[in-house]
Design a protein around this motif. Structure first.
Motif, PDB file in Angstrom:
ATOM      1  N   ILE A  35       7.346  -9.218 -13.298  1.00 55.28           N
ATOM      2  CA  ILE A  35       5.908  -9.381 -13.556  1.00 55.28           C
ATOM      3  C   ILE A  35       5.663 -10.387 -14.678  1.00 55.28           C
ATOM      4  O   ILE A  35       6.241 -10.282 -15.763  1.00 55.28           O
ATOM      5  N   ILE A  36       4.801 -11.369 -14.377  1.00 61.63           N
ATOM      6  CA  ILE A  36       4.313 -12.277 -15.423  1.00 61.63           C
ATOM      7  C   ILE A  36       3.010 -11.649 -15.910  1.00 61.63           C
ATOM      8  O   ILE A  36       1.970 -11.721 -15.248  1.00 61.63           O
ATOM      9  N   MET A  37       3.110 -11.002 -17.049  1.00 61.29           N
ATOM     10  CA  MET A  37       1.970 -10.218 -17.561  1.00 61.29           C
ATOM     11  C   MET A  37       1.032 -11.182 -18.294  1.00 61.29           C
ATOM     12  O   MET A  37       1.240 -11.466 -19.473  1.00 61.29           O
ATOM     13  N   ASP A  38       0.029 -11.661 -17.618  1.00 61.16           N
ATOM     14  CA  ASP A  38      -0.807 -12.708 -18.205  1.00 61.16           C
ATOM     15  C   ASP A  38      -2.271 -12.261 -18.299  1.00 61.16           C
ATOM     16  O   ASP A  38      -2.723 -11.427 -17.516  1.00 61.16           O
ATOM     17  N   GLY A  39      -2.976 -12.821 -19.266  1.00 61.52           N
ATOM     18  CA  GLY A  39      -4.415 -12.573 -19.363  1.00 61.52           C
ATOM     19  C   GLY A  39      -4.838 -11.712 -20.542  1.00 61.52           C
ATOM     20  O   GLY A  39      -6.015 -11.350 -20.663  1.00 61.52           O
ATOM     21  N   LEU A  79       9.949  -7.804 -17.091  1.00 56.08           N
ATOM     22  CA  LEU A  79       8.617  -8.106 -17.626  1.00 56.08           C
ATOM     23  C   LEU A  79       8.698  -9.330 -18.529  1.00 56.08           C
ATOM     24  O   LEU A  79       9.451  -9.347 -19.511  1.00 56.08           O
ATOM     25  N   TYR A  80       7.889 -10.342 -18.182  1.00 51.79           N
ATOM     26  CA  TYR A  80       7.855 -11.574 -18.987  1.00 51.79           C
ATOM     27  C   TYR A  80       6.958 -11.288 -20.198  1.00 51.79           C
ATOM     28  O   TYR A  80       5.740 -11.187 -20.087  1.00 51.79           O
ATOM     29  N   ALA A  81       7.584 -11.137 -21.343  1.00 54.38           N
ATOM     30  CA  ALA A  81       6.839 -10.727 -22.537  1.00 54.38           C
ATOM     31  C   ALA A  81       6.573 -11.885 -23.493  1.00 54.38           C
ATOM     32  O   ALA A  81       5.582 -11.880 -24.225  1.00 54.38           O
ATOM     33  N   PHE A  82       7.492 -12.876 -23.503  1.00 55.14           N
ATOM     34  CA  PHE A  82       7.331 -14.003 -24.434  1.00 55.14           C
ATOM     35  C   PHE A  82       8.196 -15.145 -23.922  1.00 55.14           C
ATOM     36  O   PHE A  82       9.401 -14.975 -23.693  1.00 55.14           O
ATOM     37  N   SER A  83       7.571 -16.313 -23.740  1.00 53.32           N
ATOM     38  CA  SER A  83       8.335 -17.445 -23.208  1.00 53.32           C
ATOM     39  C   SER A  83       8.830 -18.332 -24.346  1.00 53.32           C
ATOM     40  O   SER A  83       8.326 -18.257 -25.479  1.00 53.32           O
ATOM     41  N   THR A  84       9.793 -19.190 -24.018  1.00 61.30           N
ATOM     42  CA  THR A  84      10.301 -20.118 -25.040  1.00 61.30           C
ATOM     43  C   THR A  84       9.208 -21.092 -25.480  1.00 61.30           C
ATOM     44  O   THR A  84       9.342 -21.747 -26.507  1.00 61.30           O
ATOM     45  N   GLU A  85       8.132 -21.176 -24.696  1.00 56.60           N
ATOM     46  CA  GLU A  85       7.014 -22.070 -25.046  1.00 56.60           C
ATOM     47  C   GLU A  85       5.930 -21.346 -25.851  1.00 56.60           C
ATOM     48  O   GLU A  85       5.049 -21.985 -26.427  1.00 56.60           O
ATOM     49  N   ASN A  86       5.989 -20.018 -25.896  1.00 60.59           N
ATOM     50  CA  ASN A  86       4.935 -19.268 -26.592  1.00 60.59           C
ATOM     51  C   ASN A  86       4.987 -19.414 -28.118  1.00 60.59           C
ATOM     52  O   ASN A  86       4.040 -19.011 -28.812  1.00 60.59           O
ATOM     53  N   TRP A  87       6.056 -20.014 -28.647  1.00 53.51           N
ATOM     54  CA  TRP A  87       6.109 -20.273 -30.101  1.00 53.51           C
ATOM     55  C   TRP A  87       5.030 -21.263 -30.518  1.00 53.51           C
ATOM     56  O   TRP A  87       4.718 -21.384 -31.713  1.00 53.51           O
ATOM     57  N   LYS A  88       4.457 -21.984 -29.533  1.00 54.73           N
ATOM     58  CA  LYS A  88       3.402 -22.965 -29.847  1.00 54.73           C
ATOM     59  C   LYS A  88       2.100 -22.290 -30.283  1.00 54.73           C
ATOM     60  O   LYS A  88       1.162 -22.960 -30.688  1.00 54.73           O
ATOM     61  N   ARG A  89       2.007 -21.010 -30.125  1.00 52.24           N
ATOM     62  CA  ARG A  89       0.744 -20.309 -30.425  1.00 52.24           C
ATOM     63  C   ARG A  89       0.536 -20.153 -31.940  1.00 52.24           C
ATOM     64  O   ARG A  89       1.482 -20.298 -32.716  1.00 52.24           O
ATOM     65  N   PRO A  90      -0.713 -19.831 -32.349  1.00 54.28           N
ATOM     66  CA  PRO A  90      -0.968 -19.649 -33.790  1.00 54.28           C
ATOM     67  C   PRO A  90      -0.014 -18.614 -34.404  1.00 54.28           C
ATOM     68  O   PRO A  90       0.364 -17.642 -33.741  1.00 54.28           O
ATOM     69  N   ILE A 205       4.983 -10.524  -9.392  1.00 54.64           N
ATOM     70  CA  ILE A 205       3.546 -10.313  -9.594  1.00 54.64           C
ATOM     71  C   ILE A 205       3.109 -11.173 -10.765  1.00 54.64           C
ATOM     72  O   ILE A 205       3.793 -11.219 -11.793  1.00 54.64           O
ATOM     73  N   ARG A 206       1.988 -11.906 -10.616  1.00 56.52           N
ATOM     74  CA  ARG A 206       1.393 -12.547 -11.795  1.00 56.52           C
ATOM     75  C   ARG A 206      -0.073 -12.162 -11.864  1.00 56.52           C
ATOM     76  O   ARG A 206      -0.809 -12.302 -10.880  1.00 56.52           O
ATOM     77  N   THR A 207      -0.474 -11.711 -13.013  1.00 57.56           N
ATOM     78  CA  THR A 207      -1.868 -11.337 -13.221  1.00 57.56           C
ATOM     79  C   THR A 207      -2.651 -12.515 -13.794  1.00 57.56           C
ATOM     80  O   THR A 207      -2.080 -13.551 -14.119  1.00 57.56           O
ATOM     81  N   ILE A 211      -1.922 -19.436 -10.866  1.00 55.72           N
ATOM     82  CA  ILE A 211      -0.966 -19.495  -9.753  1.00 55.72           C
ATOM     83  C   ILE A 211       0.150 -20.460 -10.154  1.00 55.72           C
ATOM     84  O   ILE A 211       0.182 -21.601  -9.695  1.00 55.72           O
ATOM     85  N   ARG A 212       0.981 -20.029 -11.075  1.00 51.34           N
ATOM     86  CA  ARG A 212       2.129 -20.848 -11.481  1.00 51.34           C
ATOM     87  C   ARG A 212       3.215 -19.937 -12.056  1.00 51.34           C
ATOM     88  O   ARG A 212       2.971 -18.761 -12.334  1.00 51.34           O
ATOM     89  N   LEU A 213       4.393 -20.544 -12.249  1.00 50.50           N
ATOM     90  CA  LEU A 213       5.530 -19.744 -12.710  1.00 50.50           C
ATOM     91  C   LEU A 213       5.747 -19.821 -14.216  1.00 50.50           C
ATOM     92  O   LEU A 213       6.435 -18.963 -14.786  1.00 50.50           O
ATOM     93  N   SER A 214       5.202 -20.843 -14.866  1.00 46.84           N
ATOM     94  CA  SER A 214       5.342 -20.961 -16.316  1.00 46.84           C
ATOM     95  C   SER A 214       6.793 -20.745 -16.785  1.00 46.84           C
ATOM     96  O   SER A 214       7.047 -19.948 -17.697  1.00 46.84           O
ATOM     97  N   ASN A 215       7.696 -21.455 -16.115  1.00 47.30           N
ATOM     98  CA  ASN A 215       9.101 -21.463 -16.553  1.00 47.30           C
ATOM     99  C   ASN A 215       9.786 -20.100 -16.444  1.00 47.30           C
ATOM    100  O   ASN A 215      10.618 -19.741 -17.273  1.00 47.30           O
TER     101      ASN A 215
END
Ligand code: IPE
Ligand code: IPE
Ligand code: MG
Length: 258
Positions: A35-39, A79-90, A205-207, A211-215
């Motif tokens: 699951i890509i838990m998004d939103g 469960l996708y909880a944190f991506s290698t790209e999420n470090w870009k966030r505040p 599943i992606r919420t 409609i993408r895989l985000s790595n």
């Protein structure tokens, strides 16, 4: 007339959640659900709350969905909880996300142990703050004898980096004669990925309507069934997981055959 009513009853979809759970259990349950838990951020924004409030709410959903997955007999829940790209966030958001494993496992670990769930993690551990890593490693150690659902957190996970690292390892092992380049096949290559111990996901599943895989698991999702929903992760509930499994059960997987 009575026969008609009987037939109507038979073809009606069961309506209560309990009925639907029992119904899907009679057909094939996907072994591995990812699951890509998004939103979470949008959920919070809609309520004029800070983004971290969305992450907090999302954590509660993880608990509910884990319990249901276990009950359904799903073998692995990634469960996708944190991506290698999420470090870009505040920074404040990243800091909060790095506190979530402690918060989640702090209250939920006893339940996971009791329910025979085994916690695993895939992702790059070196960049994680020590407090995050300690919480995860404690959960992994405390649940390692469990043989029920595998709850696999993709934390600081990125699929391109994973594939690239696997390629580097393969090259090294070829050079040192551990494997023979000519014998390298898909199965051997898979064994160099972070998912070496698990089967590929059957259902993704992606919420949140993206409609993408985000790595996420680019190699492993080659023949996975995809199910997307506009529902934001903090609003995701048992009914949605059942919806996805019902759709999965109606799909015909061909793997390139007929
Ligand atoms: C998913 O929700 C959680 C993580 C990526 C950690 P988001 O934080 O991406 O929420 P949106 O997509 O901004 O709404
Ligand atoms: C994917 O969501 C990562 C996680 C759910 C952990 P993102 O919110 O980071 O993905 P993009 O940026 O919308 O592609
Ligand atoms: Mg997002």
């Amino acid at each position: 007339m009575f026969n008609k009513i009987k037939l109507w009853r038979k073809t009606q979809k069961p309506s209560t959640l309990r009925d639907r759970i029992e119904q899907v259990k009679k057909a094939q349950i996907p072994d591995h659900v990812a699951i890509i838990m998004d939103g979470n951020g949008r959920w919070a924004k809609k309520r004029a709350l800070p983004r971290i409030a969305g992450h907090h709410e999302g954590m509660k959903v993880v608990r509910k969905i884990t319990k249901l997955a276990n009950e359904l007999g799903i073998k692995t829940l990634t469960l996708y909880a944190f991506s290698t790209e999420n470090w870009k966030r505040p920074k404040n958001e990243v800091d909060y996300l790095m506190k979530l494993p402690e918060e989640f496992l702090g209250s939920f670990l006893p339940e996971l142990i009791e329910e025979n769930v085994q916690v695993q993690m895939m992702g790059y551990k070196a960049e994680l703050p020590l407090h995050t890593l300690n919480a995860i490693e404690k959960a992994i150690a405390d649940t390692k004898e469990n043989n029920g659902l595998v709850l696999n957190f993709a934390l600081n996970y990125g699929s391109r980096a994973e594939i690239l690292d696997a390629v580097k390892c393969v090259l090294n092992d070829c050079k040192s004669g551990i494997i023979n380049e000519n014998a390298l096949d898909e199965k051997t290559f898979s064994s160099y990925l972070m998912t070496s111990e698990m089967a590929d996901p059957d259902l993704l599943i992606r919420t949140s309507g993206e409609i993408r895989l985000s790595n996420f698991m680019l190699w492993q999702l080659a023949y996975t069934e995809f199910w997307f929903t506009d529902v934001l992760w903090p609003d995701f509930c048992a009914e949605h997981l059942i919806d996805a499994i019902e759709v999965f059960q109606g799909r015909q997987r061909r793997f390139g055959g007929v």
